[in-house]
Write an enzyme that holds these catalytic residues in place. Sequence first.
Site, PDB file in Angstrom:
ATOM      1  N   ARG A  81     109.949  24.440  15.127  1.00 48.14           N
ATOM      2  CA  ARG A  81     109.140  23.565  15.990  1.00 48.14           C
ATOM      3  C   ARG A  81     109.575  23.680  17.452  1.00 48.14           C
ATOM      4  O   ARG A  81     109.580  22.703  18.201  1.00 48.14           O
ATOM      5  CB  ARG A  81     109.211  22.102  15.528  1.00 48.14           C
ATOM      6  N   HIS A  82     109.968  24.877  17.855  1.00 48.28           N
ATOM      7  CA  HIS A  82     110.430  25.092  19.226  1.00 48.28           C
ATOM      8  C   HIS A  82     110.130  26.544  19.601  1.00 48.28           C
ATOM      9  O   HIS A  82     110.735  27.474  19.065  1.00 48.28           O
ATOM     10  CB  HIS A  82     111.932  24.800  19.339  1.00 48.28           C
ATOM     11  N   THR A 107     118.413  26.227  29.882  1.00 50.90           N
ATOM     12  CA  THR A 107     117.564  25.304  29.135  1.00 50.90           C
ATOM     13  C   THR A 107     116.191  25.955  28.995  1.00 50.90           C
ATOM     14  O   THR A 107     115.898  26.955  29.666  1.00 50.90           O
ATOM     15  CB  THR A 107     117.433  23.949  29.857  1.00 50.90           C
ATOM     16  N   HIS A 155      68.739  18.519  56.799  1.00 52.19           N
ATOM     17  CA  HIS A 155      68.222  17.558  55.811  1.00 52.19           C
ATOM     18  C   HIS A 155      67.204  18.224  54.876  1.00 52.19           C
ATOM     19  O   HIS A 155      66.390  17.546  54.275  1.00 52.19           O
ATOM     20  CB  HIS A 155      67.590  16.341  56.489  1.00 52.19           C
ATOM     21  N   SER A 285      62.499  32.816  31.411  1.00 50.45           N
ATOM     22  CA  SER A 285      62.160  31.677  30.565  1.00 50.45           C
ATOM     23  C   SER A 285      61.521  32.184  29.281  1.00 50.45           C
ATOM     24  O   SER A 285      60.749  33.150  29.287  1.00 50.45           O
ATOM     25  CB  SER A 285      61.180  30.743  31.286  1.00 50.45           C
ATOM     26  N   ARG A 299      75.281  29.503  37.405  1.00 48.94           N
ATOM     27  CA  ARG A 299      76.567  29.634  36.725  1.00 48.94           C
ATOM     28  C   ARG A 299      77.714  29.335  37.688  1.00 48.94           C
ATOM     29  O   ARG A 299      78.679  28.654  37.328  1.00 48.94           O
ATOM     30  CB  ARG A 299      76.727  31.044  36.152  1.00 48.94           C
ATOM     31  N   ARG A 325     112.291  14.469  33.713  1.00 53.08           N
ATOM     32  CA  ARG A 325     111.082  15.077  33.141  1.00 53.08           C
ATOM     33  C   ARG A 325     110.593  14.277  31.951  1.00 53.08           C
ATOM     34  O   ARG A 325     111.351  13.520  31.340  1.00 53.08           O
ATOM     35  CB  ARG A 325     111.298  16.531  32.694  1.00 53.08           C
TER      36      ARG A 325
END
Length: 484
Positions: A81-82, A107, A155, A285, A299, A325
């Site tokens: 799990r690491h 670390t 505008h 279309s 997009r 942390r």
Amino acid sequence: MEAFEGYQTPLSSRYASKEMSYLFSPAKRFSTWRQLWLNLAIAEKELGLPIPEQAIEEMKNNLNLTPEQFEIAAVEEKKRRHDVMAHVYTFGKVAPSAAGIIHLGATSCYVTDNADLIFLREGLTFLIRGLGVLISRLSAFAAQYRDLPALGFTHFQPAQLTTVGKRATLWIQELLWDLRNLKRARDDIGFRGVKGTTGTQASFLTLFDGDHDKVEELDQLVTKLSGFEYAYPVTSQTYSRKIDADVLGPLASLGATAHKIATDIRLLANLKEIEEPFESTQIGSSAMAYKRNPMRSERVCSLSRHLMVLHQNALMTSSVQWFERTLDDSANRRITIPEAFLTADIVLSTLQNISEGLVVYPKVIARRISQELPFMATENLIMAIVKKGGDRQEAHEKIRVLSHEAGHQVKGLGLENDLLDRVRADPYFEPIIAELDSLLDPASFIGRAPQQVDGFLKNWVEPALADKELQDAIGGSKKVELSV
């Protein structure tokens, strides 16, 4: 897990460049971790720790993971799990002489955070190069249409004339600011370095028997080996998450620029003045066969909105890091950071594709000018009458009445603007009839727009694109081909 494992969105796999996709892939991430472990071992050995040369050589020879090693790491991570310790174990299997010194004194954030900083810097470099190419493409467009008059809009209402090229310079100027911002962000990125579990370097001080100078030298050596000019002077267990916010801020700003450019193109497409590329077999279309939708620009707008909001994620993550942390940043960053870079990459490549195939319709542009210019030219007509000895107030009233009549033709009856016909038919304007064509030449209404384009390209764009990095990118670029 304490690090994002090259999280890939469906978007990235379809549209992002290969180099950007690879940057956030598991292969790149874990090979970078191995390089960082190698750099640490080299520096520790140089400073006197008993690390065998064979260990260094085995690490150098196994920086890239094989499919079998990925499988071993996956099994180990499920058990432990690491993710970092799973990869320490896997690296040790192929570099057995180094198994006992891999990650010595470090670390997890030594590899996870330093790797992230490497990816941030490299990702910004890819975007800077892509942005340079886009600016180059749009600059050629601006130069080509520097003096083509077009109706301006304020505008989204008809305003004084501009030129097609001058409008493009407004886009380019914002992109130049984005280029500046991305360069600033990249050049400002430092290295976390070797700081230990809470940033105090206590583990390294123990390794070097209390020798503070050697610990500082270790930090400097690893920073240099990893290709950075400097390391952050102080950190907690992680580098400050404010760095992420400082990087994603310019990306969000680029998104705003892209959205504005694409929106302008969408509006111009509706006016039928300018269109983005449209393939001969492309369908706009499923029902309306005549349609030519600006889907590329749409997009860009869609993705740019996503890019803009990702900055907020980085800001919130930065704000909630407790003391040295917490781990509530991890899952968020695994998604946010890759998505920001992949999205920015796609936005730039799509805009490049658009810029390389923009279609301009001068006759449509000229027709729209002809519909509005008579109204805009009324002041010129008044001045011309005055020069012929007429009364300014009387001329103003004559023009006012005729303009209202022509306006009724356009707005009330849906007919063409016939102001000039009315002017020609009115005996009052007989002294200037011969001058009407010159008084209504669109080129006389664009001011210094062509000269502004020339000056802007020469004095601002050319210097910005002059450095070798961008010249190489522009020179080596090819036209972008987009899939659906």
